[in-house]
Design a protein around this motif. Sequence first.
Motif, short mmCIF file in Angstrom:
data_model
loop_
_atom_site.label_atom_id
_atom_site.label_comp_id
_atom_site.label_asym_id
_atom_site.label_seq_id
_atom_site.Cartn_x
_atom_site.Cartn_y
_atom_site.Cartn_z
N SER A 81 -7.32 -6.28 4.52
CA SER A 81 -6.68 -5.13 3.86
C SER A 81 -5.19 -5.11 4.13
O SER A 81 -4.39 -4.78 3.24
CB SER A 81 -7.33 -3.82 4.28
OG SER A 81 -7.10 -3.58 5.65
N LYS A 82 -4.76 -5.49 5.34
CA LYS A 82 -3.33 -5.55 5.64
C LYS A 82 -2.65 -6.63 4.81
O LYS A 82 -1.54 -6.44 4.31
CB LYS A 82 -3.11 -5.82 7.13
CG LYS A 82 -3.36 -4.62 8.01
CD LYS A 82 -3.08 -4.95 9.46
CE LYS A 82 -3.39 -3.77 10.35
NZ LYS A 82 -3.15 -4.09 11.77
N MET A 83 -3.28 -7.77 4.66
CA MET A 83 -2.69 -8.85 3.87
C MET A 83 -2.61 -8.47 2.40
O MET A 83 -1.63 -8.76 1.71
CB MET A 83 -3.50 -10.15 4.02
CG MET A 83 -3.40 -10.79 5.39
SD MET A 83 -1.71 -11.30 5.80
CE MET A 83 -1.25 -10.07 6.99
N ALA A 84 -3.62 -7.80 1.90
CA ALA A 84 -3.60 -7.35 0.52
C ALA A 84 -2.48 -6.35 0.29
O ALA A 84 -1.77 -6.40 -0.71
CB ALA A 84 -4.95 -6.73 0.13
N GLU A 85 -2.30 -5.45 1.24
CA GLU A 85 -1.23 -4.46 1.13
C GLU A 85 0.14 -5.13 1.24
O GLU A 85 1.06 -4.80 0.49
CB GLU A 85 -1.40 -3.43 2.24
CG GLU A 85 -0.49 -2.24 2.13
CD GLU A 85 -0.81 -1.22 3.19
OE1 GLU A 85 0.14 -0.78 3.86
OE2 GLU A 85 -2.00 -0.87 3.35
N LYS A 86 0.27 -6.08 2.14
CA LYS A 86 1.55 -6.74 2.37
C LYS A 86 1.98 -7.57 1.16
O LYS A 86 3.15 -7.59 0.79
CB LYS A 86 1.45 -7.65 3.59
CG LYS A 86 2.73 -8.37 3.93
CD LYS A 86 2.56 -9.19 5.19
CE LYS A 86 3.85 -9.91 5.54
NZ LYS A 86 3.70 -10.70 6.76
N TYR A 87 1.07 -8.27 0.54
CA TYR A 87 1.41 -9.16 -0.56
C TYR A 87 1.14 -8.56 -1.93
O TYR A 87 1.20 -9.26 -2.93
CB TYR A 87 0.67 -10.49 -0.40
CG TYR A 87 1.16 -11.25 0.81
CD1 TYR A 87 2.45 -11.76 0.85
CD2 TYR A 87 0.36 -11.41 1.93
CE1 TYR A 87 2.92 -12.43 1.96
CE2 TYR A 87 0.81 -12.08 3.03
CZ TYR A 87 2.09 -12.59 3.04
OH TYR A 87 2.56 -13.26 4.15
N GLY A 88 0.85 -7.28 -2.00
CA GLY A 88 0.74 -6.60 -3.27
C GLY A 88 -0.51 -6.91 -4.07
O GLY A 88 -0.47 -6.92 -5.29
N HIS A 89 -1.61 -7.13 -3.43
CA HIS A 89 -2.85 -7.42 -4.14
C HIS A 89 -3.72 -6.17 -4.31
O HIS A 89 -4.93 -6.26 -4.42
CB HIS A 89 -3.65 -8.51 -3.42
CG HIS A 89 -2.95 -9.81 -3.37
ND1 HIS A 89 -2.97 -10.69 -4.40
CD2 HIS A 89 -2.15 -10.36 -2.43
CE1 HIS A 89 -2.26 -11.75 -4.09
NE2 HIS A 89 -1.75 -11.57 -2.89
N LEU A 90 -3.08 -5.03 -4.30
CA LEU A 90 -3.83 -3.80 -4.52
C LEU A 90 -4.08 -3.64 -6.01
O LEU A 90 -3.30 -4.10 -6.84
CB LEU A 90 -3.03 -2.59 -4.00
CG LEU A 90 -2.81 -2.55 -2.50
CD1 LEU A 90 -1.88 -1.40 -2.15
CD2 LEU A 90 -4.12 -2.42 -1.76
N PRO A 91 -5.15 -3.00 -6.39
CA PRO A 91 -5.42 -2.81 -7.81
C PRO A 91 -4.34 -1.96 -8.48
O PRO A 91 -3.78 -1.08 -7.85
CB PRO A 91 -6.77 -2.11 -7.84
CG PRO A 91 -7.13 -1.79 -6.45
CD PRO A 91 -6.17 -2.45 -5.54
N LYS A 92 -4.07 -2.25 -9.74
CA LYS A 92 -3.06 -1.49 -10.47
C LYS A 92 -3.51 -0.06 -10.65
O LYS A 92 -4.69 0.23 -10.76
CB LYS A 92 -2.79 -2.12 -11.83
CG LYS A 92 -2.07 -3.43 -11.71
CD LYS A 92 -1.47 -3.82 -13.03
CE LYS A 92 -0.75 -5.11 -12.86
NZ LYS A 92 0.66 -4.98 -12.84
N GLY A 93 -2.55 0.84 -10.68
CA GLY A 93 -2.85 2.25 -10.88
C GLY A 93 -3.21 2.99 -9.61
O GLY A 93 -3.59 4.15 -9.66
N VAL A 94 -3.09 2.34 -8.46
CA VAL A 94 -3.43 3.01 -7.20
C VAL A 94 -2.41 4.11 -6.91
O VAL A 94 -2.76 5.20 -6.50
CB VAL A 94 -3.47 1.99 -6.04
CG1 VAL A 94 -3.60 2.70 -4.71
CG2 VAL A 94 -4.60 1.03 -6.24
N ASP A 95 -1.14 3.81 -7.17
CA ASP A 95 -0.08 4.75 -6.85
C ASP A 95 1.06 4.54 -7.85
O ASP A 95 1.37 3.41 -8.22
CB ASP A 95 0.39 4.49 -5.42
CG ASP A 95 1.35 5.54 -4.91
OD1 ASP A 95 1.53 6.56 -5.59
OD2 ASP A 95 1.90 5.33 -3.82
N ALA A 96 1.71 5.61 -8.25
CA ALA A 96 2.82 5.51 -9.21
C ALA A 96 3.98 4.73 -8.60
O ALA A 96 4.63 3.93 -9.29
CB ALA A 96 3.26 6.89 -9.65
N ASP A 97 4.24 4.95 -7.32
CA ASP A 97 5.33 4.22 -6.66
C ASP A 97 5.03 2.73 -6.60
O ASP A 97 5.92 1.90 -6.76
CB ASP A 97 5.55 4.76 -5.24
CG ASP A 97 6.25 6.11 -5.23
OD1 ASP A 97 6.92 6.43 -6.24
OD2 ASP A 97 6.11 6.84 -4.24
#
Length: 84
Positions: free
Chosen positions: A27-43
């Motif tokens: 989860s940290k690596m996904a957050e660090k490299y931007g692999h979060l699903p689109k639409g999670v947050d406007a920012d």
Amino acid sequence: MFDEIWVLIPLAPFLLGGLAIWTRHQSKMAEKYGHLPKGVDADTDRMREEMKYLKERVAVLEQITTDGHSTKQLENEIEQLRDR
């Protein structure tokens, strides 16, 4: 067969602990490299778009500097880009 399963019971806490560590790391690596699903947050979406725009600009600048032009030609191109 069921006699051997009791041997695995003492290993269960270690396996669960390893799974927890691995999940947290993923989860940290996904957050660090931007692999979060689109639409999670406007920012997040805004920053993704800005990052894409900046990468495109850097690519253009790299292309300008590596085209093999002479220094004078490069200076002229940069001045033309500044005038825009």
